[in-house]
Design a protein around this motif. Structure first.
Motif, PDB file in Angstrom:
ATOM      1  N   ALA A  13       0.819  -1.215   0.000  1.00 46.50           N
ATOM      2  CA  ALA A  13       0.000   0.000   0.000  1.00 46.50           C
ATOM      3  C   ALA A  13       0.849   1.260   0.000  1.00 46.50           C
ATOM      4  O   ALA A  13       0.400   2.316  -0.456  1.00 46.50           O
ATOM      5  CB  ALA A  13      -0.945   0.001   1.203  1.00 46.50           C
ATOM      6  N   GLN A  14       2.088   1.160   0.477  1.00 45.91           N
ATOM      7  CA  GLN A  14       2.958   2.331   0.541  1.00 45.91           C
ATOM      8  C   GLN A  14       3.769   2.530  -0.730  1.00 45.91           C
ATOM      9  O   GLN A  14       4.541   3.479  -0.811  1.00 45.91           O
ATOM     10  CB  GLN A  14       3.899   2.205   1.749  1.00 45.91           C
ATOM     11  N   GLN A  15       3.615   1.655  -1.707  1.00 45.78           N
ATOM     12  CA  GLN A  15       4.358   1.762  -2.951  1.00 45.78           C
ATOM     13  C   GLN A  15       3.451   2.322  -4.033  1.00 45.78           C
ATOM     14  O   GLN A  15       2.411   1.745  -4.347  1.00 45.78           O
ATOM     15  CB  GLN A  15       4.907   0.403  -3.382  1.00 45.78           C
ATOM     16  N   ALA A  16       3.869   3.447  -4.603  1.00 52.21           N
ATOM     17  CA  ALA A  16       3.054   4.052  -5.656  1.00 52.21           C
ATOM     18  C   ALA A  16       2.994   3.170  -6.898  1.00 52.21           C
ATOM     19  O   ALA A  16       2.003   3.182  -7.640  1.00 52.21           O
ATOM     20  CB  ALA A  16       3.625   5.425  -6.019  1.00 52.21           C
ATOM     21  N   SER A  17       4.030   2.376  -7.149  1.00 54.70           N
ATOM     22  CA  SER A  17       4.069   1.537  -8.339  1.00 54.70           C
ATOM     23  C   SER A  17       3.159   0.314  -8.234  1.00 54.70           C
ATOM     24  O   SER A  17       2.939  -0.376  -9.238  1.00 54.70           O
ATOM     25  CB  SER A  17       5.504   1.077  -8.612  1.00 54.70           C
ATOM     26  N   PHE A  18       2.633   0.025  -7.038  1.00 52.96           N
ATOM     27  CA  PHE A  18       1.810  -1.175  -6.887  1.00 52.96           C
ATOM     28  C   PHE A  18       0.474  -1.043  -7.609  1.00 52.96           C
ATOM     29  O   PHE A  18      -0.163  -2.057  -7.931  1.00 52.96           O
ATOM     30  CB  PHE A  18       1.571  -1.472  -5.410  1.00 52.96           C
ATOM     31  N   ALA A  19       0.038   0.163  -7.894  1.00 55.40           N
ATOM     32  CA  ALA A  19      -1.238   0.341  -8.603  1.00 55.40           C
ATOM     33  C   ALA A  19      -1.183  -0.328  -9.973  1.00 55.40           C
ATOM     34  O   ALA A  19      -2.180  -0.923 -10.416  1.00 55.40           O
ATOM     35  CB  ALA A  19      -1.559   1.825  -8.734  1.00 55.40           C
ATOM     36  N   ARG A  20      -0.052  -0.244 -10.649  1.00 55.79           N
ATOM     37  CA  ARG A  20       0.089  -0.907 -11.956  1.00 55.79           C
ATOM     38  C   ARG A  20       0.023  -2.424 -11.790  1.00 55.79           C
ATOM     39  O   ARG A  20      -0.601  -3.122 -12.599  1.00 55.79           O
ATOM     40  CB  ARG A  20       1.416  -0.507 -12.597  1.00 55.79           C
ATOM     41  N   ILE A  21       0.665  -2.960 -10.746  1.00 54.17           N
ATOM     42  CA  ILE A  21       0.638  -4.396 -10.495  1.00 54.17           C
ATOM     43  C   ILE A  21      -0.790  -4.852 -10.195  1.00 54.17           C
ATOM     44  O   ILE A  21      -1.268  -5.870 -10.714  1.00 54.17           O
ATOM     45  CB  ILE A  21       1.569  -4.748  -9.326  1.00 54.17           C
ATOM     46  N   GLU A  22      -1.485  -4.102  -9.364  1.00 51.09           N
ATOM     47  CA  GLU A  22      -2.864  -4.459  -8.993  1.00 51.09           C
ATOM     48  C   GLU A  22      -3.775  -4.460 -10.210  1.00 51.09           C
ATOM     49  O   GLU A  22      -4.615  -5.351 -10.379  1.00 51.09           O
ATOM     50  CB  GLU A  22      -3.372  -3.476  -7.942  1.00 51.09           C
ATOM     51  N   MET A  23      -3.613  -3.477 -11.083  1.00 51.21           N
ATOM     52  CA  MET A  23      -4.459  -3.407 -12.274  1.00 51.21           C
ATOM     53  C   MET A  23      -4.204  -4.590 -13.197  1.00 51.21           C
ATOM     54  O   MET A  23      -5.144  -5.183 -13.755  1.00 51.21           O
ATOM     55  CB  MET A  23      -4.200  -2.092 -13.023  1.00 51.21           C
ATOM     56  N   ALA A  24      -2.920  -4.975 -13.364  1.00 51.21           N
ATOM     57  CA  ALA A  24      -2.609  -6.121 -14.222  1.00 51.21           C
ATOM     58  C   ALA A  24      -3.180  -7.411 -13.640  1.00 51.21           C
ATOM     59  O   ALA A  24      -3.701  -8.260 -14.376  1.00 51.21           O
ATOM     60  CB  ALA A  24      -1.098  -6.230 -14.396  1.00 51.21           C
ATOM     61  N   ALA A  25      -3.107  -7.578 -12.318  1.00 47.85           N
ATOM     62  CA  ALA A  25      -3.671  -8.776 -11.690  1.00 47.85           C
ATOM     63  C   ALA A  25      -5.185  -8.814 -11.852  1.00 47.85           C
ATOM     64  O   ALA A  25      -5.762  -9.874 -12.147  1.00 47.85           O
ATOM     65  CB  ALA A  25      -3.282  -8.807 -10.219  1.00 47.85           C
ATOM     66  N   ASP A  26      -5.853  -7.681 -11.665  1.00 44.73           N
ATOM     67  CA  ASP A  26      -7.307  -7.630 -11.833  1.00 44.73           C
ATOM     68  C   ASP A  26      -7.706  -8.029 -13.248  1.00 44.73           C
ATOM     69  O   ASP A  26      -8.677  -8.774 -13.455  1.00 44.73           O
ATOM     70  CB  ASP A  26      -7.819  -6.219 -11.523  1.00 44.73           C
ATOM     71  N   THR A  27      -6.974  -7.521 -14.238  1.00 45.57           N
ATOM     72  CA  THR A  27      -7.297  -7.840 -15.634  1.00 45.57           C
ATOM     73  C   THR A  27      -7.136  -9.326 -15.904  1.00 45.57           C
ATOM     74  O   THR A  27      -7.984  -9.950 -16.562  1.00 45.57           O
ATOM     75  CB  THR A  27      -6.399  -7.029 -16.571  1.00 45.57           C
ATOM     76  N   ALA A  28      -6.056  -9.922 -15.399  1.00 45.59           N
ATOM     77  CA  ALA A  28      -5.827 -11.352 -15.624  1.00 45.59           C
ATOM     78  C   ALA A  28      -6.879 -12.205 -14.927  1.00 45.59           C
ATOM     79  O   ALA A  28      -7.350 -13.213 -15.474  1.00 45.59           O
ATOM     80  CB  ALA A  28      -4.429 -11.733 -15.146  1.00 45.59           C
ATOM     81  N   LEU A  29      -7.272 -11.829 -13.721  1.00 44.55           N
ATOM     82  CA  LEU A  29      -8.295 -12.585 -13.002  1.00 44.55           C
ATOM     83  C   LEU A  29      -9.647 -12.495 -13.707  1.00 44.55           C
ATOM     84  O   LEU A  29     -10.413 -13.467 -13.746  1.00 44.55           O
ATOM     85  CB  LEU A  29      -8.402 -12.066 -11.565  1.00 44.55           C
ATOM     86  N   THR A  30      -9.941 -11.337 -14.267  1.00 41.76           N
ATOM     87  CA  THR A  30     -11.201 -11.176 -14.997  1.00 41.76           C
ATOM     88  C   THR A  30     -11.234 -12.077 -16.224  1.00 41.76           C
ATOM     89  O   THR A  30     -12.285 -12.629 -16.580  1.00 41.76           O
ATOM     90  CB  THR A  30     -11.396  -9.710 -15.393  1.00 41.76           C
ATOM     91  N   LYS A  31     -10.092 -12.260 -16.875  1.00 47.32           N
ATOM     92  CA  LYS A  31     -10.038 -13.091 -18.083  1.00 47.32           C
ATOM     93  C   LYS A  31     -10.375 -14.550 -17.802  1.00 47.32           C
ATOM     94  O   LYS A  31     -10.839 -15.262 -18.706  1.00 47.32           O
ATOM     95  CB  LYS A  31      -8.648 -12.997 -18.715  1.00 47.32           C
ATOM     96  N   VAL A  32     -10.145 -15.021 -16.576  1.00 46.30           N
ATOM     97  CA  VAL A  32     -10.427 -16.432 -16.251  1.00 46.30           C
ATOM     98  C   VAL A  32     -11.749 -16.579 -15.504  1.00 46.30           C
ATOM     99  O   VAL A  32     -12.032 -17.638 -14.933  1.00 46.30           O
ATOM    100  CB  VAL A  32      -9.273 -17.041 -15.425  1.00 46.30           C
ATOM    101  N   GLY A  33     -12.568 -15.528 -15.488  1.00 44.49           N
ATOM    102  CA  GLY A  33     -13.919 -15.636 -14.950  1.00 44.49           C
ATOM    103  C   GLY A  33     -14.094 -15.232 -13.510  1.00 44.49           C
ATOM    104  O   GLY A  33     -15.144 -15.507 -12.919  1.00 44.49           O
ATOM    105  N   LEU A  34     -13.104 -14.555 -12.931  1.00 46.22           N
ATOM    106  CA  LEU A  34     -13.242 -14.079 -11.552  1.00 46.22           C
ATOM    107  C   LEU A  34     -13.514 -12.586 -11.572  1.00 46.22           C
ATOM    108  O   LEU A  34     -12.827 -11.827 -12.264  1.00 46.22           O
ATOM    109  CB  LEU A  34     -11.971 -14.386 -10.752  1.00 46.22           C
TER     110      LEU A  34
END
Length: 261
Positions: A55-76
């Protein structure tokens, strides 16, 4: 003959480089997954568990967005409210760089070397001189890795664990994270057992939306009075106007009806 062979080799290299530049290069990552999805109904919802260090890393927002996109692709789907989620997802990502592994590589051996020694020039002579040499080092490689851990929200049992790792001499951080999360979730929810290689192409960059042409202001039309003025009646023959403009400074001409008064 040597010049002809050199020209042919240069042309072949140019064609190879031109072929490589026609599109994005495929990315091969090392993937390993463990699944225990019994009792988990799919499709399902999840919430993301963010660690305080993330939460203290500004760059984690990009990581979180990529994970959300990948999870959505597999139906989550991400639950609208955290308490409604059926799964809890923990995301991990790491980045580093170093030298490529080489069987004869010695960190002390590579790099510039300086030393002092006796000189010889047609015979030994007294004195000291300095010499140096440069030894090639293995190429620098860049490491990128991601990990996903999925737990059942009720029992806190780990139902899915997967990771993907990439190390190469070049990396594009604008696309690598999405490729790695997509690779880590290949085969979900029943991935192959054991380590495997997954090769994917980065998603093409979205073309910018065309901009609407600038609006040109329309001219403002002013209303025009199209009514004609009333027609004037012609004066009778011999009639003299009531007043007439003086001519050459003389007195105004009086009408005939007023003469003799």
């Amino acid at each position: 003959m040597f010049q002809r062979a050199f020209t042919a080799a240069a042309l072949a290299s140019a064609l190879l480089l031109a072929g490589c530049a026609t599109g994005p290069a495929a990315i091969t990552s090392q993937v390993q997954s463990y699944a225990s999805m019994q009792g988990v109904a799919l499709p399902s919802t999840y919430r993301l568990e963010v660690l305080p260090s993330q939460a203290q890393q500004a760059s984690f927002a990009r990581i979180e967005m990529a994970a959300d996109t990948a999870l959505t692709k597999v139906g989550l789907q991400r639950a609208p409210r955290p308490e409604q989620a059926k799964l809890v997802v923990q995301v991990g990502a790491s980045a580093g760089e170093g030298r490529a592994q080489h069987p004869t590589w010695d960190p002390y051996y590579y790099g510039p070397r300086f030393g002092w020694g006796l000189g010889y020039g047609g015979g030994w002579y007294s004195g000291w001189n300095m010499h140096w040499m440069m030894m090639d080092t293995p190429p620098r490689v860049y490491l990128r890795a991601v990990k996903l851990v999925l737990r059942d929200a009720q029992s806190q049992r780990i139902v899915y664990e997967t990771s993907a790792q990439y190390d190469e001499v070049r990396v594009n951080d604008d696309t690598i994270w999405q490729v790695l999360f997509d690779a880590a979730l290949t085969g979900f929810p029943a991935p192959p057992a054991g380590p495997r290689q997954v090769t994917l192409l980065p998603a093409p960059a979205e073309a910018p939306a065309p901009q609407a042409p600038a609006s040109v202001p329309l001219p403002v039309w002013q209303p025009v009075d199209t009514t004609l003025p009333p027609a004037t009646q012609p004066a009778p023959a011999g009639a003299v106007p009531a007043t007439a403009a003086p001519v050459n400074g003389s007195a105004p001409v009086r009408p005939a009806s007023e003469l003799g008064r």
